[in-house]
Design a protein around this motif. Structure first.
Motif, mmCIF file in Angstrom:
data_model
loop_
_atom_site.group_PDB
_atom_site.id
_atom_site.type_symbol
_atom_site.label_atom_id
_atom_site.label_comp_id
_atom_site.label_asym_id
_atom_site.label_seq_id
_atom_site.Cartn_x
_atom_site.Cartn_y
_atom_site.Cartn_z
ATOM 1 N N GLN A 233 73.524 43.952 26.855
ATOM 2 C CA GLN A 233 72.658 43.370 27.557
ATOM 3 C C GLN A 233 72.018 44.165 28.898
ATOM 4 O OE1 GLN A 233 73.213 39.443 29.171
ATOM 5 N NE2 GLN A 233 71.095 39.369 29.728
ATOM 6 N N HIS A 234 73.088 44.995 29.406
ATOM 7 C CA HIS A 234 73.185 45.827 30.483
ATOM 8 C C HIS A 234 72.187 46.989 30.367
ATOM 9 C CE1 HIS A 234 73.889 48.140 34.106
ATOM 10 N NE2 HIS A 234 74.129 49.057 33.380
ATOM 11 N N LEU A 235 72.601 47.696 28.999
ATOM 12 C CA LEU A 235 72.023 48.889 28.604
ATOM 13 C C LEU A 235 70.629 48.713 28.160
ATOM 14 C CD1 LEU A 235 75.214 50.435 27.007
ATOM 15 C CD2 LEU A 235 74.431 51.276 28.977
ATOM 16 N N ALA A 236 70.632 47.610 27.529
ATOM 17 C CA ALA A 236 69.065 47.207 26.847
ATOM 18 C C ALA A 236 68.137 47.186 27.979
ATOM 19 C CB ALA A 236 69.058 45.942 25.985
ATOM 20 N N ALA A 237 68.667 46.415 29.205
ATOM 21 C CA ALA A 237 67.656 45.998 30.147
ATOM 22 C C ALA A 237 67.064 47.558 30.783
ATOM 23 C CB ALA A 237 68.309 45.363 31.180
ATOM 24 N N ALA A 238 67.883 48.520 30.591
ATOM 25 C CA ALA A 238 67.315 49.786 31.117
ATOM 26 C C ALA A 238 65.959 50.301 30.316
ATOM 27 C CB ALA A 238 68.494 50.853 31.215
ATOM 28 N N HIS A 239 65.971 49.788 29.162
ATOM 29 C CA HIS A 239 64.727 50.278 28.180
ATOM 30 C C HIS A 239 63.500 49.264 28.287
ATOM 31 C CE1 HIS A 239 66.920 53.538 26.205
ATOM 32 N NE2 HIS A 239 68.167 52.831 26.360
ATOM 33 N N VAL A 240 63.634 48.190 29.301
ATOM 34 C CA VAL A 240 62.384 47.481 29.374
ATOM 35 C C VAL A 240 61.239 48.376 29.730
ATOM 36 C CG1 VAL A 240 61.611 45.209 30.493
ATOM 37 C CG2 VAL A 240 63.917 45.368 29.678
ATOM 38 N N GLU A 241 60.242 48.148 29.054
ATOM 39 C CA GLU A 241 58.887 48.892 29.486
ATOM 40 C C GLU A 241 57.683 47.810 29.489
ATOM 41 O OE1 GLU A 241 58.230 51.921 26.304
ATOM 42 O OE2 GLU A 241 59.960 53.074 27.129
ATOM 43 N N ASP A 242 57.901 46.672 28.981
ATOM 44 C CA ASP A 242 56.745 45.727 29.305
ATOM 45 C C ASP A 242 56.832 44.942 30.391
ATOM 46 O OD1 ASP A 242 55.163 43.518 28.834
ATOM 47 O OD2 ASP A 242 56.022 42.866 26.957
ATOM 48 N N PRO A 243 56.002 45.172 31.336
ATOM 49 C CA PRO A 243 55.996 44.453 32.611
ATOM 50 C C PRO A 243 55.855 42.941 32.644
ATOM 51 C CG PRO A 243 53.798 45.530 32.345
ATOM 52 C CD PRO A 243 54.558 46.115 31.212
ATOM 53 N N GLY A 244 55.440 42.407 31.458
ATOM 54 C CA GLY A 244 54.929 40.913 31.402
ATOM 55 C C GLY A 244 56.134 40.341 30.822
ATOM 56 N N VAL A 245 57.285 40.901 30.492
ATOM 57 C CA VAL A 245 58.427 40.133 30.092
ATOM 58 C C VAL A 245 59.117 39.168 30.934
ATOM 59 C CG1 VAL A 245 60.286 41.953 30.579
ATOM 60 C CG2 VAL A 245 60.328 40.370 28.504
ATOM 61 N N GLY A 246 59.405 39.571 32.195
ATOM 62 C CA GLY A 246 59.761 38.607 33.118
ATOM 63 C C GLY A 246 58.972 37.346 33.402
ATOM 64 N N GLU A 247 57.584 37.598 33.529
ATOM 65 C CA GLU A 247 56.574 36.571 33.702
ATOM 66 C C GLU A 247 56.791 35.491 32.537
ATOM 67 O OE1 GLU A 247 54.710 35.489 36.012
ATOM 68 O OE2 GLU A 247 54.946 37.265 37.349
ATOM 69 N N ARG A 248 56.609 36.114 31.478
ATOM 70 C CA ARG A 248 56.926 35.214 30.174
ATOM 71 C C ARG A 248 58.188 34.432 30.264
ATOM 72 N NH1 ARG A 248 55.069 39.857 27.527
ATOM 73 N NH2 ARG A 248 57.059 40.377 26.423
ATOM 74 N N HIS A 249 59.118 34.962 30.371
ATOM 75 C CA HIS A 249 60.486 34.263 30.835
ATOM 76 C C HIS A 249 60.100 33.295 31.564
ATOM 77 C CE1 HIS A 249 64.459 33.696 32.470
ATOM 78 N NE2 HIS A 249 64.749 33.842 30.876
ATOM 79 N N ALA A 250 59.752 33.344 32.923
ATOM 80 C CA ALA A 250 59.474 32.343 33.933
ATOM 81 C C ALA A 250 58.582 31.290 33.445
ATOM 82 C CB ALA A 250 59.166 33.008 35.071
ATOM 83 N N ARG A 251 57.559 31.607 32.524
ATOM 84 C CA ARG A 251 56.403 30.469 32.215
ATOM 85 C C ARG A 251 57.287 29.531 31.058
ATOM 86 N NH1 ARG A 251 52.686 34.910 32.244
ATOM 87 N NH2 ARG A 251 53.028 35.205 30.105
#
Length: 752
Positions: A233-251
């Motif tokens: 999880q820690h290493l994969a988080a460094a590869h997040v390029e989609d800026p909308g993933v956090g918003e989708r998670h929150a929604r």
């Protein structure tokens, strides 16, 4: 293929393909073929399938982070090491990295490190190796929140095992771009997620999740949730390029909470706690992105349901720090923080926050006795005007009238909390002021549930003040308002609690019991549920059902300990249990003594740790509890009765008008006096206390009645004692109290 053939000693000199020569050599042999680390050789899956097909005597044992595409395979998932094995491995590697490592002293830290790493052997070895440069305590602390330390390269037999980053990148390169993006998106979750959440947040189809599971980077647990190993999880988080993933998670989690909003407000719905409880880490992460007031409401409520009171205080406090303007919203948040503090028995903090909420709304609670008297007169005048004058004229006399009922509703909510806190302190003037002001605010706001609560609160306070006709009037108003509420909320549950207290003191025991049951059944406020449970035990005590009372106090005690996590909440219930058991035949005296010792220890801890814990026990509350403990002590040790009686009567002189929990205390002191001898001076003083208590509590008429008979007999008034006993018989019949009727009748026979 060629490498495998050579390792197996196959002659490759004939001018034929290596695969053909290998298969020909294996066709007639029986053997176990062990192949390691096949995840990076997907093209070799077909070769294995061909070997198994054309060489039936051959069995293949293959290791791979990727599920092989081989028909008929049997997959054995290699889980992380169990705790004992994981800790033993860590200690063995730690001793190599730092020879002086003390495994016994660092045992708890080692367990925490291994748990944070999920028992993954390579991660454990790398973590142990870090002890060469990082103290064990710091390592445990860091790995608990961030496994990035394992990305530091260290000595290794194989270069691909030098760090967890190297291991991860190998698996990462085996994924296509879509799977890489999905894995990175899934790193946003905390504590795993459901299939629906994974598909929505990652924005992929189910087949992608299947591939990630087959590549061993995503796990499907037995509970049906998808999880990532903390390191992945820690290493994969460094590869997040989609800026909308956090918003989708929150929604997603905002919708999840909103969809369960009704169930969250229903204390009888345990399923919602199970469903949302496992998502708490995701809710916390989503809140950081959302920051919406509605999300906070659900988050705070969920914290209450899960008994995460410290967290509920913290999250509201953080939001308050960044909030500006909108007095109504700020007041509401202050009240929420006050309710959370109240759960933790931090009464000082709760009162401070509630007063701040009231001040935010333009009101205040007088700090002086003269101010309280003036406020009481003003609030009473407004209430009388509302009851006697036409609505429009009454509204002109109600001070502080605001446009809209929302703010008035918030004022009423804050005032009811202040009234509850005053009740716990036995502060009758503050109870009266806050209750009357709540009545006026609820009348202005027009919310039926809040009106019902305000009527019930005022009826109870009027009853405790000895104003029984006024209590009956407002009790009737509360009953009518409650009958018109279609969707009960917390105000209704609190109203049932207050209504039950009034009914108990009025002597309507069964009505009181039903009211407490209704108040407890669906409330989400643990203090309300606990209070209802305790009052059910108290009702049984007043009815003379002492075995039921003892069980009820024990159950309430468990609720108090679970809420506070400390024995400070047990004192009242322990005392009640002891009083109930003293009335039961066959209960060993030592059992009651143990309860007395425990109750006194809890009482003393509340006194000595008041500042540390944040309690706000009033002098009156401490006096009541000390007096109850003295009465039990005197009943257990008749030899000390004269001394204890004298001490008890000195304390009794400091009692407030409101005396919750004192029924058995007064009755017990009367019995002690009866057994101790003919002390007329003590009898006269005790007679005054009993008479005043009976006047304010009609429901105590039977038990206090025969207690009065005992005291009057001691004082020399045998005829008056007989009349008191006869009145007690009548009261016991009216109250349907068989125990008290038997006691009163026995006194009639003895005195007649």
């Amino acid at each position: 293929m060629t490498t495998l053939a050579r390792r197996l000693g196959v002659d490759l000199s004939p001018p034929r393909p290596a695969a053909e020569l290998l298969l020909a050599a294996l066709a007639g042999r029986s053997m176990l073929l062990v192949l390691d680390n096949l995840e990076h050789l997907p093209s070799f899956d077909g070769v294995i399938a061909q070997i198994l097909r054309e060489a039936p005597g051959v069995r293949v044992l293959a290791t791979s982070r990727r599920r092989l595409v081989v028909p008929g395979q049997v997959v054995v998932v290699v889980e992380g090491l169990a705790a004992p094995a994981a800790e033993a491995l860590f200690v063995a590697r730690a001793l190599k990295a730092r020879p002086g490592f003390d495994a016994e002293r660092e045992g708890s830290l080692v367990a925490a490190i291994c748990a944070a790493l999920g028992g993954l052997p390579l991660a454990i070895e790398l973590a142990a190796g870090l002890l060469r440069a990082v103290p064990c305590a710091d390592l445990a602390e860091r790995l608990g929140v961030d496994t990035g330390l394992l990305c530091a390269a260290g000595p290794a037999v194989r270069s691909r095992h030098a760090s967890m980053r190297t291991v991860f990148e190998t698996s990462w390169r085996l994924l296509d771009p879509a799977r890489r993006a999905a894995l990175a998106a899934l790193s946003v979750f905390g504590g795993g997620c459901t299939l629906r959440a994974a598909l929505e947040v990652a924005g992929v189809g189910p087949e992608v999740l299947v591939d990630l599971v087959d590549h061993s980077v995503l796990q499907l647990t037995s509970s049906g949730r998808y999880t990532l190993h903390p390191v992945i999880q820690h290493l994969a988080a460094a590869h997040v390029e989609d800026p909308g993933v956090g918003e989708r998670h929150a929604r997603h989690y905002a919708r999840l909470l909103e969809g369960h909003a009704g169930a969250l407000q229903d204390g009888s719905d345990d399923e919602v706690v199970r469903v949302l409880g496992v998502e708490m880490d995701n809710v916390r992460l989503a809140w950081r992105v959302s920051g919406q007031p509605r999300f906070l409401d659900h988050y705070w409520t969920l914290c209450l349901r899960l008994r995460l009171y410290e967290e509920s205080v913290a999250v509201v406090g953080e939001y308050l720090d960044g909030l500006s303007g909108d007095a109504g919203s700020r007041a509401r948040l202050l009240r929420m923080a006050a309710v959370s503090s109240h759960q933790l028995a931090r009464e000082r903090a709760a009162a401070r926050l509630a007063c701040a909420a009231l001040e935010t709304l333009g009101g205040s609670l007088p700090a002086t006795r003269a101010g309280l008297v003036a406020a009481l007169l003003g609030a009473a005048t407004c209430q009388v005007a509302h009851r006697l004058l036409p609505v429009t004229a009454a509204r002109r006399l109600l001070p502080g009238s605001r446009a809209g009922g929302v703010e008035e509703a918030e004022v009423a909510q804050v005032l009811t909390l202040l009234a509850r806190l005053a009740y716990h302190r036995q502060d009758l003037p503050v109870m009266l002021v806050t209750s009357l002001r709540q009545l006026n605010a609820a009348d202005r706001g027009g919310d039926r549930a809040l009106c019902a609560e305000s009527y019930a609160n005022f009826a109870t306070i009027a009853r405790l003040a000895g104003r029984h006709r006024l209590a009956a009037r407002y009790g009737g108003l509360a009953d009518r308002a409650l009958s018109g509420v279609e969707h009960p909320d917390e105000a209704v549950h609190r109203a049932w609690l207050a209504r039950g207290i009034d009914l108990l003191h009025a002597g309507r025991f069964e009505d009181a019991r039903r009211s407490f049951v209704r108040g407890r059944s669906r409330t989400i406020d643990p203090r309300v549920a606990e209070s209802c449970s305790g009052m059910l035990a108290e009702t049984a005590l007043w009815q003379g059902k002492f075995a039921v009372a003892a069980v009820g106090y024990a159950q309430t005690e468990e609720l108090a300990v679970a809420r506070v996590g400390d024995d400070i909440g047990r004192h009242w219930c322990l005392t009640g249990r002891a009083e109930a058991l003293l009335r039961l035949d066959g209960v060993p005296v030592e059992r009651v003594r143990e309860l007395l010792v425990a109750a006194r220890a809890s009482h003393e801890r509340r006194r000595t740790h008041a500042r540390e814990i944040g309690l706000r026990d009033s002098p009156a509350g401490r006096t009541i509890q000390e007096l109850r403990l003295l009465a039990i002590e005197a009943r257990l040790d008749p030899a000390r009765a004269p001394v204890v009686l004298a001490e008890a009567l000195v304390l009794a002189g400091r009692l407030p008008v409101v005396q919750p929990g004192m029924l058995e205390c007064w009755t017990g002191l009367a019995e002690v006096l009866w057994e101790a001898g003919r002390d007329r001076g003590v009898a006269c003083v005790l007679l005054g206390h009993l008479s005043r208590y009976a006047a304010r509590n009609p429901g105590a008429g039977a038990r206090i009645g025969w207690a009065l008979a005992l005291v009057r007999a001691v004082s020399g008034g045998r005829r008056q004692a007989l009349r008191a006993a006869e009145r007690a018989v009548v009261a016991a019949e009216r109250l349907a109290a068989p125990y008290d009727r038997r006691r009163a009748e026995s006194l009639v026979r003895a005195l007649g």
